[in-house]
Design an enzyme around this catalytic site. Structure first.
Site, mmCIF file in Angstrom:
data_model
loop_
_atom_site.group_PDB
_atom_site.id
_atom_site.type_symbol
_atom_site.label_atom_id
_atom_site.label_comp_id
_atom_site.label_asym_id
_atom_site.label_seq_id
_atom_site.Cartn_x
_atom_site.Cartn_y
_atom_site.Cartn_z
ATOM 1 N N LYS A 3 0.873 -1.113 0.171
ATOM 2 C CA LYS A 3 0.284 -0.413 -0.040
ATOM 3 C C LYS A 3 0.790 0.580 0.120
ATOM 4 O O LYS A 3 0.523 2.193 -0.469
ATOM 5 C CB LYS A 3 -0.956 0.125 1.109
ATOM 6 C CG LYS A 3 -2.019 -0.957 0.990
ATOM 7 C CD LYS A 3 -2.889 -1.007 2.538
ATOM 8 C CE LYS A 3 -4.230 -1.460 2.404
ATOM 9 N NZ LYS A 3 -5.499 -0.777 3.732
ATOM 10 N N ASP A 20 -10.365 3.884 1.996
ATOM 11 C CA ASP A 20 -10.508 3.140 3.421
ATOM 12 C C ASP A 20 -11.555 3.854 4.092
ATOM 13 O O ASP A 20 -12.537 3.739 4.991
ATOM 14 C CB ASP A 20 -9.389 2.311 3.584
ATOM 15 C CG ASP A 20 -8.799 1.098 4.060
ATOM 16 O OD1 ASP A 20 -9.803 0.935 2.761
ATOM 17 O OD2 ASP A 20 -7.736 1.336 3.233
#
Ligand code: ATR
Length: 280
Positions: A71, A107
């Site tokens: 990520k 997210d």
């Protein structure tokens, strides 16, 4: 769905990825609109990472999802990052836009949308306790700090990590952010407690990240864990009459936002939810 020479690919890359529920959700959404795409998951090691990215770019992908451990590393391979990704410091969604590769982090928005839909709470002006100070806490902290909450208390067993996250969140918002080790008092004054740690996750389902006697009935207790759906923390909250919110909604809404970024269509949330719940 019928795969033809016109079918294009969207993907998830990570390591490991065998547990991922993203293919089920995204393929359900793609089939809902009968779109000529298929969503696949690729287990890509750190050594293979650059080759995989170059391959996806060359093969005409419209975008992909990124998960652990890539990520942060992915950011070097992109032309730009949206503000959410740069503030969170991690990318989970890559989108091809105007011949550029742009990184997003869905997210935080996924968490907020789910909290609004299922938690039915307006966090504006409220006090919030975040348990944990890792990557998930960073995304949730970002989302809450941009939602005009009155105060965020970051509680973590390693205080220095809570201090780091608090400093980061305070740098660019007006929210009062406090790092703390013992959150008993903060919970008494809070409207929302969010568990971002892995404590209570399958198979350690009896573990609870805090002493459950610290909870009170005016709380919304939110847990990012979705396996099990009712963690020990949420069970304790329910048993005293507090409201609860589990991690399934965030999982769905972060995927829904990625779908919207790739395809410019509203994600079929209920179809995505059934794709997850049908298999259990
Ligand atoms: P993620 O990206 O899922 O947030 P992470 O970055 O490894 O994962 O962060 C995990 C968080 O859960 C950390 O805040 C971690 O605490 P430390 O910073 O002290 O490591 C917290 N955590 C994990 N296991 C824990 C446990 N058994 N008890 C308390 N906190 C725990």
């Amino acid at each position: 769905m019928q795969i033809t020479s016109q079918t294009k690919t969207i993907a998830l890359i990570g390591h490991p990825i065998a547990h991922s529920r993203s293919p089920e959700m995204h393929n359900a959404a793609l089939q809902y609109y009968n779109l000529p795409y298929v969503y696949l998951a690729y287990d890509i090691s750190i050594e293979q990472f650059s080759d995989a990215i170059n391959g996806m770019k060359a093969l005409g992908f419209i975008g992909w999802n990124v998960t652990i451990p890539h990520k942060v590393r992915i950011m070097e391979h992109l032309d730009e990052c949206a503000v959410d990704a740069s503030e969170i410091g991690a990318v989970n969604t890559v989108v091809r836009q105007d011949q550029k590769w742009i990184g997003y982090n869905t997210d935080g928005m996924g968490y907020l949308r789910s909290l609004k839909e299922e938690g039915k709470i307006d966090v504006k002006g409220k006090r919030v306790v975040i348990l944990g100070a890792g990557g998930a806490a960073r995304a949730v902290g970002y989302a809450l700090a941009t939602s005009a909450v009155e105060q965020i208390v970051v509680a973590n067993r390693t205080l220095s990590k809570a201090e780091q996250l608090a400093k980061h969140l305070e740098k660019w918002t007006k929210t009062d952010v406090r790092p703390i080790y013992d959150c008993k008092q903060a919970i008494q004054e809070a409207a929302l407690v969010v568990n971002t740690t892995s404590v209570g996750m399958h198979p350690h389902v009896n573990d609870c990240p805090i002493d459950p006697t610290w909870l009170h009935e005016d709380l919304l207790v939110s847990d990012l864990i979705y396996e099990p759906r009712q963690t020990a923390l949420l069970q304790a909250a329910s048993s005293i009459g507090a409201k609860t919110h589990n991690g399934l909604g965030m999982l769905i809404h972060q995927a829904a936002y990625a779908f919207e970024l790739w395809l410019g269509k509203q994600a079929p949330i209920e179809r995505m939810r059934s794709a997850l719940t049908e298999r259990g």
